[in-house]
Design an enzyme around this catalytic site. Structure first.
Site, PDB file in Angstrom:
ATOM      1  N   ARG A   1      18.563  11.324   7.391  1.00 52.47           N
ATOM      2  CA  ARG A   1      18.408  11.100   8.876  1.00 52.47           C
ATOM      3  C   ARG A   1      19.902  10.702   9.253  1.00 52.47           C
ATOM      4  NH1 ARG A   1      12.703  10.970  10.013  1.00 52.47           N
ATOM      5  NH2 ARG A   1      11.955  11.551   7.866  1.00 52.47           N
TER       6      ARG A   1
ATOM      7  N   ARG B   1       5.804  18.663   3.439  1.00 48.79           N
ATOM      8  CA  ARG B   1       6.775  19.026   4.336  1.00 48.79           C
ATOM      9  C   ARG B   1       7.855  19.473   3.431  1.00 48.79           C
ATOM     10  NH1 ARG B   1       8.797  15.081   9.009  1.00 48.79           N
ATOM     11  NH2 ARG B   1       9.281  13.601   7.324  1.00 48.79           N
TER      12      ARG B   1
ATOM     13  N   ASP C   1      10.495  15.994  12.253  1.00 46.38           N
ATOM     14  CA  ASP C   1       9.479  15.062  12.880  1.00 46.38           C
ATOM     15  C   ASP C   1       8.878  15.429  13.940  1.00 46.38           C
ATOM     16  OD1 ASP C   1       9.391  13.539  10.829  1.00 46.38           O
ATOM     17  OD2 ASP C   1      10.558  11.574  11.521  1.00 46.38           O
TER      18      ASP C   1
ATOM     19  N   ASP D   1      16.465   8.463  14.056  1.00 48.79           N
ATOM     20  CA  ASP D   1      15.792   8.367  12.688  1.00 48.79           C
ATOM     21  C   ASP D   1      14.949   9.936  12.727  1.00 48.79           C
ATOM     22  OD1 ASP D   1      14.298   6.776  14.727  1.00 48.79           O
ATOM     23  OD2 ASP D   1      12.717   7.241  13.629  1.00 48.79           O
TER      24      ASP D   1
ATOM     25  N   ASP E   1      -0.815   2.275   9.119  1.00 49.49           N
ATOM     26  CA  ASP E   1      -1.862   2.526   7.948  1.00 49.49           C
ATOM     27  C   ASP E   1      -1.183   3.484   7.016  1.00 49.49           C
ATOM     28  OD1 ASP E   1      -2.228   4.906   9.467  1.00 49.49           O
ATOM     29  OD2 ASP E   1      -3.985   4.381   9.871  1.00 49.49           O
TER      30      ASP E   1
HETATM   31  P1  AMP Z   1       7.659   8.439  14.120  1.00 48.46           P
HETATM   32  O1  AMP Z   1       7.814   8.091  15.446  1.00 48.46           O
HETATM   33  O2  AMP Z   1       6.699   9.466  13.706  1.00 48.46           O
HETATM   34  O3  AMP Z   1       9.247   9.239  13.892  1.00 48.46           O
HETATM   35  O4  AMP Z   1       7.882   7.378  13.085  1.00 48.46           O
HETATM   36  C1  AMP Z   1       8.863   6.166  13.256  1.00 48.46           C
HETATM   37  C2  AMP Z   1       8.677   5.197  12.064  1.00 48.46           C
HETATM   38  O5  AMP Z   1       7.055   4.881  12.058  1.00 48.46           O
HETATM   39  C3  AMP Z   1       8.769   5.810  10.787  1.00 48.46           C
HETATM   40  O6  AMP Z   1       9.460   4.848  10.083  1.00 48.46           O
HETATM   41  C4  AMP Z   1       7.497   6.241  10.206  1.00 48.46           C
HETATM   42  O7  AMP Z   1       7.544   6.339   8.909  1.00 48.46           O
HETATM   43  C5  AMP Z   1       6.815   4.954  10.886  1.00 48.46           C
HETATM   44  N1  AMP Z   1       5.241   5.445  11.036  1.00 48.46           N
HETATM   45  C6  AMP Z   1       4.610   6.260  12.068  1.00 48.46           C
HETATM   46  N2  AMP Z   1       3.438   6.416  12.053  1.00 48.46           N
HETATM   47  C7  AMP Z   1       3.107   5.546  10.741  1.00 48.46           C
HETATM   48  C8  AMP Z   1       1.654   4.919  10.353  1.00 48.46           C
HETATM   49  N3  AMP Z   1       0.661   5.698  10.763  1.00 48.46           N
HETATM   50  N4  AMP Z   1       1.827   4.052   9.256  1.00 48.46           N
HETATM   51  C9  AMP Z   1       3.035   3.871   8.749  1.00 48.46           C
HETATM   52  N5  AMP Z   1       4.101   4.250   9.225  1.00 48.46           N
HETATM   53  C10 AMP Z   1       4.112   4.998  10.424  1.00 48.46           C
HETATM   54 MG    MG Z   2      10.322   9.801  12.495  1.00 48.59          MG
END
Ligand code: AMP
Ligand code: MG
Length: 487
Positions: free
Chosen positions: A183, A176, A262, A252, A125
């Site tokens: 990355r 941030r 992150d 990433d 979202d």
């Molecule tokens: P993360 O696990 O936070 O490092 O996120 C991994 C990927 O999922 C990244 O591409 C984030 O941008 C995407 N992501 C995480 N949470 C959301 C969210 N609520 N809506 C859209 N993309 C998300």
């Molecule tokens: Mg991430």
């Protein structure tokens, strides 16, 4: 100190072709309000930390605007998640809202996290919730206080907008700050899609803007890899030293700058347990505390793989040259980790028996589930040190060896305590401390605890006697706390 409208913000990414990014406007949240503003971060950026600076920033975020003149964008990247390659990730819930140059001449990205859907949102979202942004805001401040390279968080905003996770929560945003948001996975994206010209552009851009001294290297791609090898080795040695567990060391989530990025289901060790898994969603313990150093190498190997097309020579020679650079990771980590362990023990001289002395203490701590932070801090008072343990004989035997080792350091008692106290923090961001701040914010709309923690953790090596409660081991209620990838 400058006001927002005096910043002359930039966006260097705009010179990269559109395959690198996607333009979106932040989608504002209902009833956005400022939860916490980190004045230390603002000052370092040369931004007015006073009331005017805060309200201007809040107004900007509430209206869904970027810094003046900037067209916001999300960056594209890919990455290995829990060992599996995911061909496209990208900023799914964050937008660059401008870059500012600080008074020292260094450029920083300001990224708004939680700003709504982008081209890279997949099923998400595009939002972040108050709980997870508080955790990121606090962790950034805590790591900065510890002197560990990290992204920072300038400001945290709450809202009245419902966001659906396991339960209904409130949407939140944070700003941030990082030198760049590249990355390891940024490079992987262009490698796996076979876009080697774009990969070259990314390498040149990275070197020109962030690592200019590497431009003259014999092979810039290998030089960047080596830079990442060294900075990552140093970073992970620092993590291990304070018992920090990242929780989601996917490629990433690995910064090309060797800074922590992150913050999700991270944790600091309470009781010492080498295989501690902080992320409840990490079923196999891939990112357990004691695996972080070797995951560093896996991640660097992914980066090395992605850079291969830019290493001159035939593919076999290129692979051999990259492997040679990657082989420097283990010695670099070992050296950094050994230095870190000596520092924690208050040893300035180097003796061959130091690692064994360390191992013996850690084995004792493991068998007694001793508190990681408090045990090292207590080394400052050797006389009472054995009293911390149940197996007093074993603790005394270790302390005798430690005293004998210290006798060869030619340092007085006070000097020893000072060394221990500069190397071993009294305060870390224990999960239960973050949880208390979250509960007060969620249940009572009381954000004072966030500020107290930011202040306290900004100087984690100082005694701050009046706050000694914050150095205590987790209370009983916190034993069932679980943090997962949900954010
Ligand atoms: P993360 O696990 O936070 O490092 O996120 C991994 C990927 O999922 C990244 O591409 C984030 O941008 C995407 N992501 C995480 N949470 C959301 C969210 N609520 N809506 C859209 N993309 C998300
Ligand atoms: Mg991430």
């Amino acid at each position: 100190m400058r006001q927002l409208d005096e910043l002359t913000p930039e966006n260097l990414y705009a010179e990269l072709p559109p395959i690198f990014w996607s333009r979106h406007r932040p989608d504002p949240l209902q009833d956005t309000f400022l939860v916490h503003f980190n004045a230390r971060v603002a000052k370092s950026l040369g931004i007015d930390p006073g009331e005017d600076g805060r309200s201007a920033l809040t107004a900007l975020v509430a209206k869904g605007e970027a810094l003046p003149g900037i067209e916001p964008m999300a960056l594209c990247y890919a990455g290995h998640q829990f060992g599996q390659y995911v061909p496209r990730l990208g900023d799914g819930r964050a937008l660059l809202i401008g870059q500012v140059v600080d008074p020292r001449g260094e450029r920083h990205d300001l990224q708004l996290k939680g700003s709504g859907r982008t081209l890279y949102s997949r099923q998400g979202d595009g939002r972040a919730v108050l709980r997870s942004t508080i955790r990121e805001h606090l962790a950034s401040a805590a790591m900065e206080g510890l002197g560990i390279p990290t992204t920072r968080s300038l400001a945290l905003f709450g809202s009245g907008e419902p966001v659906f996770r396991e339960r209904v929560e409130n949407g939140a945003l944070l700003i941030r700050v990082a030198p760049s948001h590249f990355r390891f996975g940024s490079f992987e994206y262009f490698f796996y899609t076979g876009r080697y010209d774009d990969l070259r552009l990314l390498l040149d851009f990275t070197i020109r803007n962030y690592f200019p001294t590497l431009a003259v290297a014999d092979n810039p791609a290998l030089a960047l890899l080596e830079q990442a090898v060294n900075s990552t080795a140093q970073l992970i040695a620092r993590w291990q030293g304070v018992g920090f567990c990242h929780g989601v060391m996917n490629t990433d989530n690995m910064s090309i700058h060797g800074i922590t990025i992150d913050y999700g289901p991270y944790g600091f060790l309470d009781a010492y347990e080498p295989g501690h898994i902080c992320n409840h969603s990490d079923y196999h313990g891939r990112y357990a505390y004691d695996r972080q150093p070797s995951i560093g190498l896996f991640n660097l190997s992914c980066l090395g793989q992605a850079l291969l097309p830019l290493v001159d020579g035939n593919p076999e020679v290129a692979a051999e040259r990259a492997t040679e650079v990657l082989r420097r990771y283990e010695p670099a980590f070992d050296a950094a980790w050994l230095a870190e362990r000596r520092r924690k023990l208050g040893l300035a001289k180097e003796e061959a028996g130091d690692p064994a002395l360390w191992d013996e203490l850690l084995a004792l701590m493991e068998s007694e589930r001793s508190d990681f932070t408090n045990t090292f801090r207590a080394l400052g008072d050797i006389d009472s040190f054995p009293d911390r343990f149940i197996d007093r004989d074993r603790a005394c035997a270790w302390t005798v060896k430690y005293r004998a080792r210290l006798a060869r350091e030619t340092v007085e008692v006070d000097g020893h305590r000072a060394r221990i106290h500069t190397a071993n923090p009294k305060y870390v961001l224990r999960n239960y401390l973050a949880e208390q701040a979250i509960r007060m914010a969620e249940d009572e709309e009381d954000y004072g605890e966030i500020d107290r923690l930011v202040q306290l953790l900004g100087s984690p090596f100082d005694e701050q006697h009046e706050h000694s409660d914050y150095a205590t081991v987790p209370p009983e209620w916190a034993s069932k706390l679980e943090v997962s990838c949900s954010s």
